[in-house]
Design an enzyme around this catalytic site. Structure first.
Site, PDB file in Angstrom:
ATOM      1  NE  ARG A 261       0.415 -12.031   2.957  1.00  0.00           N
ATOM      2  CZ  ARG A 261      -0.763 -11.453   3.073  1.00  0.00           C
ATOM      3  NH1 ARG A 261      -0.875 -10.330   3.773  1.00  0.00           N
ATOM      4  NH2 ARG A 261      -1.827 -11.953   2.489  1.00  0.00           N
ATOM      5  NE  ARG A 276       3.651  -5.305   9.795  1.00  0.00           N
ATOM      6  CZ  ARG A 276       2.733  -4.915   8.902  1.00  0.00           C
ATOM      7  NH1 ARG A 276       2.737  -5.436   7.698  1.00  0.00           N
ATOM      8  NH2 ARG A 276       1.847  -3.992   9.202  1.00  0.00           N
ATOM      9  CD  GLU A 348      -5.572  -5.482   6.076  1.00  0.00           C
ATOM     10  OE1 GLU A 348      -4.817  -4.505   5.915  1.00  0.00           O
ATOM     11  OE2 GLU A 348      -5.636  -6.429   5.274  1.00  0.00           O
ATOM     12  CB  SER A 351      -8.478  -7.138   3.213  1.00  0.00           C
ATOM     13  OG  SER A 351      -8.409  -6.264   2.119  1.00  0.00           O
ATOM     14  NE  ARG A 388      -2.181  -8.667  10.992  1.00  0.00           N
ATOM     15  CZ  ARG A 388      -1.842  -7.723  10.128  1.00  0.00           C
ATOM     16  NH1 ARG A 388      -2.779  -6.962   9.578  1.00  0.00           N
ATOM     17  NH2 ARG A 388      -0.572  -7.522   9.831  1.00  0.00           N
TER      18      ARG A 388
END
Length: 425
Positions: A261, A276, A348, A351, A388
């Site tokens: 990403r 991140r 988060e 998901s 995470r």
RNA sequence: GGAGGCGUCGCCUAGUCCGGUCUAUGGCGCCCGCCUGCUAAGCGGGUUGAGGAGUGAUCCUUCUCUCGCGGGUUCAAAUCCCGCCGCCUCCGCCA
């Protein structure tokens, strides 16, 4: 894309959904206009073409002067057909573009509004009270350094910001989490998959990542290939252009792949550590089923995500994500947010989305059924991303001396180790 | 990277040289029916997918597109030409 029939028959429903997402509903009218134009163009082309074909047969049988006369007429007709065909293609493209730009409908339960407007469904576990225990928790960067588990400096040196090396206990933890996730998926009847992480534009476009989200996607220079941001992309495209047998449903896959990403637009956000990053690994659940079954399957995916988080013994909450934060494809989305002690808030971790028939329409994935061939439903859910969970796990189970207790269910995957001990004092 | 071969409606396959009679042949499988104590066999029919139109539904009728994909030639393309993609074989190179 959404069902064109819903757009035609119940445009107000589509308008309501767009408004709920905080978007303009003007596209509904422009799309309907494009549809009407397209159908008119098709009718025009088809009548010309039918005439041309009929005359072609006469030409084949005619002789002499009669044939010459026919040829003179068919020549002009041929030009008209060509023109009508081009007009029809343009109109079809406009309609397709309009339809593809439109996001999925939203579930009645999905709250309206943006990122902050989620509904909390449930809290699981209690955040650990470090103050009561008498010591201040270290964050994952510090713990990672003490344990020799995460090397951020060398990550930056070799690959740049938002990169890292997992080393020693970190690399073992990474492997342990992936193995545990895959074992759980296998036990739950999922088919394990290792998909390609480079895909053609069709796969990216079909999963809805080339619209507004395109800025976040890496493209290979000089080639028509993209690095996937999640294995949802190759797994959705896995059955593209296929007509599936509904008797085999649900088709449940657990895919392990790296995720890339660009994190464009998040400059300055979560810059510390491995929260991140530009690359991480993930085990993703992906399911093909019927539209009717998709709602119940979505709950099951959530349950499997929770089973994994429960095994890590971390505190988390489950939220019903608001419409404005669903992305293009999702009809409804649940996030599991874990308590991160150093940040003192829920973030988060996993998901799960029900994309209903939205992706299946784009990727042409159908099933044979009583009412002919109809689009299937696709769902996805994070079983285990690597970074995470490691953050939540290290921070939650740390001890005053910087060592980290290993949750019981994870121990078999770490050679029975009960504690990760500091190697750098 | 080089050379050659191949790609047809689930699977196999005819057709491509020599453009129109292809509304794409046949077999297998599958579905429906007939026949039959039951089953099998046999007989008859159906079976690519998509998009339009016809009193906006199902059905039905009809039309258009679909022979790997995209262009081109032609009144007309599965068929001729060009480009691309995929698969196979051989050669070279290389984890």
């Amino acid at each position: 894309m959404i069902d064109p029939r819903i757009l035609r028959d119940d445009p107000d429903r589509v308008r309501a959904s767009l408004t709920k997402r905080g978007l303009s509903a003007d596209v509904v009218d422009s799309s309907l206009a494009a549809d009407a134009a397209r159908r008119a163009a098709i009718t025009e082309f088809e009548s010309k073409r039918a005439e041309q074909k009929a005359m072609g047969k006469q030409v084949a049988q005619a002789q002499g002067e009669e044939k010459q006369a026919l040829l003179a007429r068919t020549r002009t007709l041929a030009a008209e057909v060509k023109e009508a065909d081009a007009a029809q293609a343009v109109a079809a493209r406009a309609w397709d573009d309009a339809l593809k730009a439109m996001p999925n409908l939203t579930a009645p339960e999905t709250p309206a509004g943006g990122e902050e407007d989620f509904t909390v469904i449930e809290h699981v576990g209690t955040p650990r009270d470090f103050a009561a225990e008498g010591f201040a928790p270290r964050d994952h960067v510090e713990l990672g350094q003490l344990l020799g588990a995460i090397d951020l400096e060398r990550g930056a040196k070799v690959s740049g910001s938002r990169f890292y090396f997992f080393t020693g206990a970190g690399a073992r933890l990474h492997r342990a989490l992936v193995n545990m996730a895959m074992d759980m998926a296998h036990a739950n009847g999922f088919t394990e998959v290792v998909p390609p992480s480079l895909v053609k534009p069709r796969a990216m476009e079909g999963t809805g990542f080339l619209g507004q989200a395109a800025d976040d996607v890496y493209r290979i220079e000089g080639q028509d290939l993209y690095l996937v941001g999640t294995s949802e992309v190759p797994m959705a495209a896995f059955h593209s252009d296929e007509i599936l047998d509904a008797d085999t449903f649900p088709l449940r896959y657990a895919a392990f792949s790296p995720c890339f990403r660009k994190e464009a637009g998040s400059h300055g956000k979560d810059t510390r550590g491995i929260f991140r990053v530009h690359w991480f690994d993930k085990v993703e659940m992906f399911v093909y089923t019927t539209l009717e079954e998709s709602y119940a399957e979505h709950e099951r995916l959530l349950a499997w995500e929770r089973e994994f988080l429960d095994a890590l013994e971390i505190a988390y909450r489950v939220i019903d994500v608001a419409a404005g934060d669903l992305g293009l494809s999702a009809y409804r989305k649940f996030d599991c947010e874990a308590w991160i002690p150093s940040q003192e808030r829920y973030r988060e971790l996993t998901s799960t989305s029900n994309c209903t028939d939205f992706q299946a329409r784009r990727l042409d994935i159908r099933m044979r059924g009583e009412d002919g061939n109809t689009p299937v439903a696709t769902l996805n859910g994070t079983l285990c991303s690597t970074n995470r969970p490691i953050i939540a796990l290290l921070e939650t189970h740390q001890q005053a001396d910087g060592s980290v207790r290993v949750p019981e269910r994870l121990r078999p995957y770490l050679g029975g180790d009960e504690v990760l001990k500091p190697v750098n004092a």
